[in-house]
Design a protein around this motif. Structure first.
Motif, mmCIF file in Angstrom:
data_model
loop_
_atom_site.group_PDB
_atom_site.id
_atom_site.type_symbol
_atom_site.label_atom_id
_atom_site.label_comp_id
_atom_site.label_asym_id
_atom_site.label_seq_id
_atom_site.Cartn_x
_atom_site.Cartn_y
_atom_site.Cartn_z
ATOM 1 N N VAL A 175 0.857 -1.188 0.000
ATOM 2 C CA VAL A 175 0.000 0.000 0.000
ATOM 3 C C VAL A 175 0.893 1.237 0.000
ATOM 4 O O VAL A 175 1.840 1.335 0.786
ATOM 5 N N GLY A 176 0.607 2.141 -0.886
ATOM 6 C CA GLY A 176 1.330 3.401 -0.949
ATOM 7 C C GLY A 176 0.356 4.557 -1.068
ATOM 8 O O GLY A 176 -0.861 4.364 -1.116
ATOM 9 N N ILE A 177 0.895 5.749 -1.096
ATOM 10 C CA ILE A 177 0.080 6.947 -1.329
ATOM 11 C C ILE A 177 0.425 7.457 -2.717
ATOM 12 O O ILE A 177 1.588 7.735 -3.009
ATOM 13 N N LYS A 191 -2.605 24.324 -1.483
ATOM 14 C CA LYS A 191 -1.634 24.717 -2.495
ATOM 15 C C LYS A 191 -0.623 23.635 -2.831
ATOM 16 O O LYS A 191 -0.226 23.484 -3.979
ATOM 17 N N LEU A 192 -0.147 22.865 -1.825
ATOM 18 C CA LEU A 192 0.935 21.921 -2.061
ATOM 19 C C LEU A 192 0.374 20.576 -2.511
ATOM 20 O O LEU A 192 -0.428 19.959 -1.806
ATOM 21 N N ARG A 193 0.826 20.127 -3.679
ATOM 22 C CA ARG A 193 0.357 18.868 -4.234
ATOM 23 C C ARG A 193 1.555 18.031 -4.657
ATOM 24 O O ARG A 193 2.446 18.517 -5.334
ATOM 25 N N PHE A 194 1.537 16.764 -4.271
ATOM 26 C CA PHE A 194 2.666 15.889 -4.521
ATOM 27 C C PHE A 194 2.184 14.628 -5.221
ATOM 28 O O PHE A 194 1.094 14.125 -4.950
ATOM 29 N N GLY A 195 3.046 14.102 -6.138
ATOM 30 C CA GLY A 195 2.680 12.960 -6.946
ATOM 31 C C GLY A 195 3.369 11.681 -6.518
ATOM 32 O O GLY A 195 4.164 11.633 -5.573
ATOM 33 N N GLY A 245 2.696 10.133 10.620
ATOM 34 C CA GLY A 245 3.471 11.342 10.342
ATOM 35 C C GLY A 245 2.886 12.255 9.297
ATOM 36 O O GLY A 245 3.608 13.088 8.733
ATOM 37 N N LEU A 246 1.580 12.141 9.010
ATOM 38 C CA LEU A 246 0.987 13.026 8.012
ATOM 39 C C LEU A 246 0.623 14.372 8.627
ATOM 40 O O LEU A 246 0.194 14.442 9.781
ATOM 41 N N PRO A 247 0.781 15.473 7.861
ATOM 42 C CA PRO A 247 0.343 16.784 8.357
ATOM 43 C C PRO A 247 -1.168 16.787 8.609
ATOM 44 O O PRO A 247 -1.934 16.075 7.962
ATOM 45 N N GLU A 248 -1.592 17.617 9.531
ATOM 46 C CA GLU A 248 -2.999 17.659 9.918
ATOM 47 C C GLU A 248 -3.915 18.030 8.759
ATOM 48 O O GLU A 248 -5.045 17.557 8.666
ATOM 49 N N ASP A 249 -3.433 18.885 7.847
ATOM 50 C CA ASP A 249 -4.271 19.346 6.743
ATOM 51 C C ASP A 249 -4.010 18.574 5.452
ATOM 52 O O ASP A 249 -4.258 19.072 4.353
ATOM 53 N N ALA A 250 -3.529 17.334 5.573
ATOM 54 C CA ALA A 250 -3.229 16.529 4.391
ATOM 55 C C ALA A 250 -4.446 15.730 3.955
ATOM 56 O O ALA A 250 -5.298 15.342 4.763
ATOM 57 N N ALA A 251 -4.519 15.489 2.646
ATOM 58 C CA ALA A 251 -5.529 14.602 2.058
ATOM 59 C C ALA A 251 -4.827 13.759 1.009
ATOM 60 O O ALA A 251 -3.900 14.227 0.345
ATOM 61 N N ALA A 252 -5.268 12.510 0.850
ATOM 62 C CA ALA A 252 -4.472 11.575 0.057
ATOM 63 C C ALA A 252 -5.339 10.645 -0.765
ATOM 64 O O ALA A 252 -6.556 10.555 -0.590
ATOM 65 N N GLU A 253 -4.652 9.933 -1.693
ATOM 66 C CA GLU A 253 -5.220 8.815 -2.437
ATOM 67 C C GLU A 253 -4.276 7.624 -2.283
ATOM 68 O O GLU A 253 -3.065 7.795 -2.104
ATOM 69 N N PHE A 306 -9.364 10.859 1.007
ATOM 70 C CA PHE A 306 -9.014 10.411 2.342
ATOM 71 C C PHE A 306 -8.214 11.498 3.065
ATOM 72 O O PHE A 306 -7.199 11.973 2.559
ATOM 73 N N VAL A 307 -8.688 11.890 4.240
ATOM 74 C CA VAL A 307 -8.065 12.988 4.973
ATOM 75 C C VAL A 307 -7.299 12.453 6.171
ATOM 76 O O VAL A 307 -7.617 11.390 6.723
ATOM 77 N N ALA A 308 -6.257 13.190 6.571
ATOM 78 C CA ALA A 308 -5.431 12.787 7.698
ATOM 79 C C ALA A 308 -6.290 12.560 8.930
ATOM 80 O O ALA A 308 -7.180 13.341 9.241
ATOM 81 N N GLY A 309 -6.039 11.441 9.621
ATOM 82 C CA GLY A 309 -6.822 11.080 10.789
ATOM 83 C C GLY A 309 -7.909 10.077 10.495
ATOM 84 O O GLY A 309 -8.505 9.505 11.418
ATOM 85 N N GLN A 310 -8.195 9.832 9.206
ATOM 86 C CA GLN A 310 -9.265 8.913 8.826
ATOM 87 C C GLN A 310 -8.827 7.472 9.065
ATOM 88 O O GLN A 310 -7.724 7.075 8.716
ATOM 89 N N ALA A 311 -9.722 6.676 9.680
ATOM 90 C CA ALA A 311 -9.344 5.309 10.058
ATOM 91 C C ALA A 311 -10.375 4.268 9.639
ATOM 92 O O ALA A 311 -10.267 3.109 10.031
ATOM 93 N N ASP A 312 -11.352 4.654 8.849
ATOM 94 C CA ASP A 312 -12.443 3.727 8.526
ATOM 95 C C ASP A 312 -12.440 3.303 7.067
ATOM 96 O O ASP A 312 -13.471 2.939 6.510
#
Length: 751
Positions: free
Chosen positions: A143-145, A153-157, A179-187, A213-219
């Protein structure tokens, strides 16, 4: 076809991957930064890594490699240096790591020096479970991001994230990222032998993309189906002869290259190929395009629909030599060829996009199938482009020629002085639109600002500690050899203060209110009221000052007043926050009869002789107000059509972006029965506005607010810009104040 037309929204990343390093000019550039905690305090001993993107032989291929490592000093500082290579598009990332804190991430464009601050906050987790279609846990899945957004503003691939975030599922199928920032969202990206490789990212026309998927999500439950496969052969179209060693790229239906596997794939000696680990869906197979020179072959993309657990066999990709499009790219002033410029082309019939890149001689050669094409843009880091679109017809065995000019980096110079003519050192200069870097004046007050924007007009903003502000507008059409000297910018001293009290509608002092001031040449100052509602604003300039106050309570209070620097008895009343009124309070007014009252405001109250907007009416559930006062006339029948109104300001970058996105998606919105209209909301030159609308081919009706802009804002309930209002087919407002990313959901709710 509709999705293809919208893929241009994601071409920024693809363009970044369309060239690689070849030095024309070697100079050193430096990234200087500081790592701080959430309170802005420096953090020492943080591991900071500098990563460079390295481009592959073909487009859509790149990877990340470490290029430097440092540890922050006691002041939290770090720095990295590298050679600037002006002929290539380069990109780097700065990653800060400290045990017990979230990762800090930043981007470095690597074409010039850059200063940055990286904030490390409380770490958050992302956890989930990977299961098969029967709901059974999948053990040992990688599993990766695949994508990460930090803030807005900040987007990473994928290339960077593969180096930072890796996990394997345990016996219960669970994975965890820390270790994800509080305001991070991911795929997520999930791989397992024999199963489909799943990327949860999706591009959704006509809105674009969003992270699920947002930081802190566990479901999170990720369901991974059996793999789909494609097997086929590549042959010459005219002879049927199998072709070995041909590189193929698989594109998803919405225009993104398939991720999570090595691409492109190469045909075997007998011309056959196989692609595994695919999810069910629609794919397009096409020859890979190289970063140097034209592709060896051309073909129309071959569409394949896959099913989970099945192999699509008998796929035939027929290649031919097609024709060539040759785009000669030169710098507008020097006439020199421009190497590594990226050319974006659109096939007129299908709407799909094709990329090319210029060689050392400044010529981009792109092999294409016969048909009609349009060159949409030519882009290169450090240059701005002609704003035009050029059509071209490609024929078998023939070459079609186009010329294109790029404008090199624009340099703006000048001197900052005080009112006595003394140079001001350390004055900060910024450009709006912000496509260049900020600059600081030297000991002689001299400065140089670099601009990389295709906008014709720019505002140079200058400020300095202990002084007011200065502004100057320049038109890049009048630059000579890409240079413009603005002369002397004079800043007034900021040596006065202003004090007063903030009161509510009952004349009670308001403690803790945020008070700010602004005005012509005034520095922006803020303070908070004390327990008695009193405030003092220090270091402001002589002259008029607009003072505003607001609270952060559940029911915010807001108000403002005009006064003069040096005043010590200002009384500022606040009420339930409404729209920012477009009027001010006369200095000596003693009765409400002296106050300016725009006719459109019908929900006002008097408090201490100050007109206050009590509420801004919502339009939801009400008929759409009349559009004719805004100078909007429809050329088509609006009956049984939804209407989308966009209030915007062409001098505001988010507004221009919103209008361009609506223009690009206008055909899709029209198919959904939506008529779009725009309303320019500030007093700009009408000729300039018309030129901008024409230049960007804005297809929908455009109007403007009246002289009493505040009245129009109140009538339409506008609280910020851009501001969207959507009606149903009976022209009753159903939604307002939403973002462009929410438009799709709003339309579903109406339909």
């Amino acid at each position: 076809m509709r999705a293809n037309r919208l893929v241009l929204l994601s071409l920024g990343l693809v363009i970044c991957l369309a060239s690689y390093s070849t030095a024309r000019e070697a100079r050193e550039i430096t990234c200087i930064g500081n790592v701080v905690d959430e309170q802005g305090r420096p953090i020492a001993g943080v591991k900071v890594t500098f990563y460079k993107r390295v481009y592959g032989e073909t487009t859509y291929s790149s990877n990340i490699r470490p290029a430097g490592e440092a540890e922050t000093r006691t002041d939290g500082g770090f720095s990295f240096s590298t050679n600037a290579e002006s002929v290539s598009y380069r990109h780097g990332y700065i990653v800060a790591e400290r045990k017990g804190l979230a990762l800090g991430l930043a981007c470095w464009d690597m074409w010039q020096d850059q200063d940055m601050e990286i904030k490390l906050g409380e770490p958050k987790e992302l956890t989930g479970i990977v299961v098969d279609e029967d709901g059974k846990p999948i053990v040992g899945a990688e599993v990766g991001i695949s994508r990460l957004w930090v803030g807005s503003k900040l987007r990473f691939g994928e290339d960077l994230l593969q180096a930072l975030f890796k996990a394997r599922t345990d016996s219960s199928g669970k994975f965890i990222f820390t270790g994800l920032p509080e305001d991070a969202a991911a795929e997520y990206l999930v791989k397992k032998a024999g199963l489909a490789t799943i990327d949860t990212y999706r591009y959704i026309p006509p809105i674009g993309s969003r992270m699920h998927f947002v930081a802190g999500q566990a479901d999170t439950h990720l369901v991974v189906p059996p793999e789909a496969r494609i097997e086929g052969v590549v042959v010459k179209k005219d002879t049927g002869e199998p072709l070995a060693g041909v590189k193929l790229t698989a594109m998803q239906d919405w225009g993104q290259a398939v991720v999570g596997r090595e691409l492109p794939i190469t045909t075997r000696e007998d011309g056959t190929f196989g692609i595994d680990a695919l999810a069910a869906g629609k794919y397009r197979l096409q020859p890979a395009r190289y970063r140097e020179g034209p592709a060896d072959w051309a073909t129309e993309p071959v569409e394949v629909i896959t099913k989970a657990g099945k192999t699509s066999t008998g796929v035939k990709v027929e290649l031919s030599k097609g024709g060539l499009l040759q785009v000669a790219i030169t710098e507008a002033v020097s006439k020199e060829p421009v190497e590594r410029a990226n050319v974006v082309i659109q096939h007129q019939q299908s709407g799909r996009y094709i990329l090319g890149c210029s060689e050392k001689n400044g010529i981009a050669r792109i092999r294409l199938m016969p048909g009609g094409y349009q060159v949409l843009r030519v882009v290169k880091q450090g240059y701005t482009s002609d704003k035009r679109r050029e059509t071209a017809t490609i024929e078998y065995g023939k070459t079609t020629y186009i010329r294109w000019r790029l404008v090199g980096q624009l340099n703006i110079t000048g001197v900052v002085r005080d009112e006595k003519g003394k140079p001001i050192e350390g004055a900060e200069l910024r450009v709006c639109p912000i496509d260049g870097r900020s600059s600081t004046s030297d000991a002689e007050g001299k400065f140089e600002v670099k601009i990389l924007s295709a906008e014709r007009k720019h505002n140079i903003h200058v400020s300095a500690e202990g002084y007011g502000q200065g502004h100057i507008e320049i038109n890049t059409n009048y630059l000579v050899d890409n240079h413009f000297d603005v002369g002397v910018l004079t800043l007034p001293p900021a040596n006065l203060s202003l004090s007063g009290i903030v009161l509510d509608v009952n004349d009670a002092p308001v403690a803790g209110a945020l008070v700010s001031c602004q005005g012509p040449s005034q520095p922006y100052r803020t303070t908070r009221t004390d327990t008695e509602g009193k405030f003092v604003l220090e270091k402001i300039c002589n002259g008029k000052v607009r003072i505003s106050a607001r609270t952060s309570s559940k029911q915010p209070l807001y108000g403002y007043i005009e006064s003069s620097a040096g005043a010590s008895d200002v009384k500022l009343a606040v009420s339930v926050r409404g729209l920012n009124a477009m009027f001010s309070v006369p200095e000596q007014s003693s009765s409400s009869d002296d106050l300016p009252w725009p006719e459109a405001y019908n929900e006002l109250a008097i408090c201490n002789n100050i007109p206050i907007v009590l509420t801004t009416p919502s339009l939801v559930g009400r008929p759409l107000p009349e559009l004719r006062p805004l100078k909007i006339e429809f050329s088509t029948d609006t009956s049984n059509k939804m209407i989308l109104v966009c209030f915007w300001d062409m001098e505001q970058r988010p507004s221009r972006h919103c209008i361009r996105q609506l223009a690009e998606n206008s055909e899709d919105l029209a198919e959904k029965g939506v008529i779009v209209v725009s309303v320019q909301s500030s007093g700009v030159d009408e000729k300039w506005l018309k030129e901008w609308v024409k230049e960007y081919k804005i297809p929908f009706p455009s109007g403007t607010t009246t002289a009493e802009a505040g009245g129009d804002y109140f009538t339409w309930g506008v609280k910020s810009l851009p501001w969207l209002i959507l009606t149903d087919r009976q022209h009753v407002v159903q939604a307002e104040g939403f973002s462009l990313a929410e438009l799709g959901e709003k339309l579903k709710g109406i339909n």
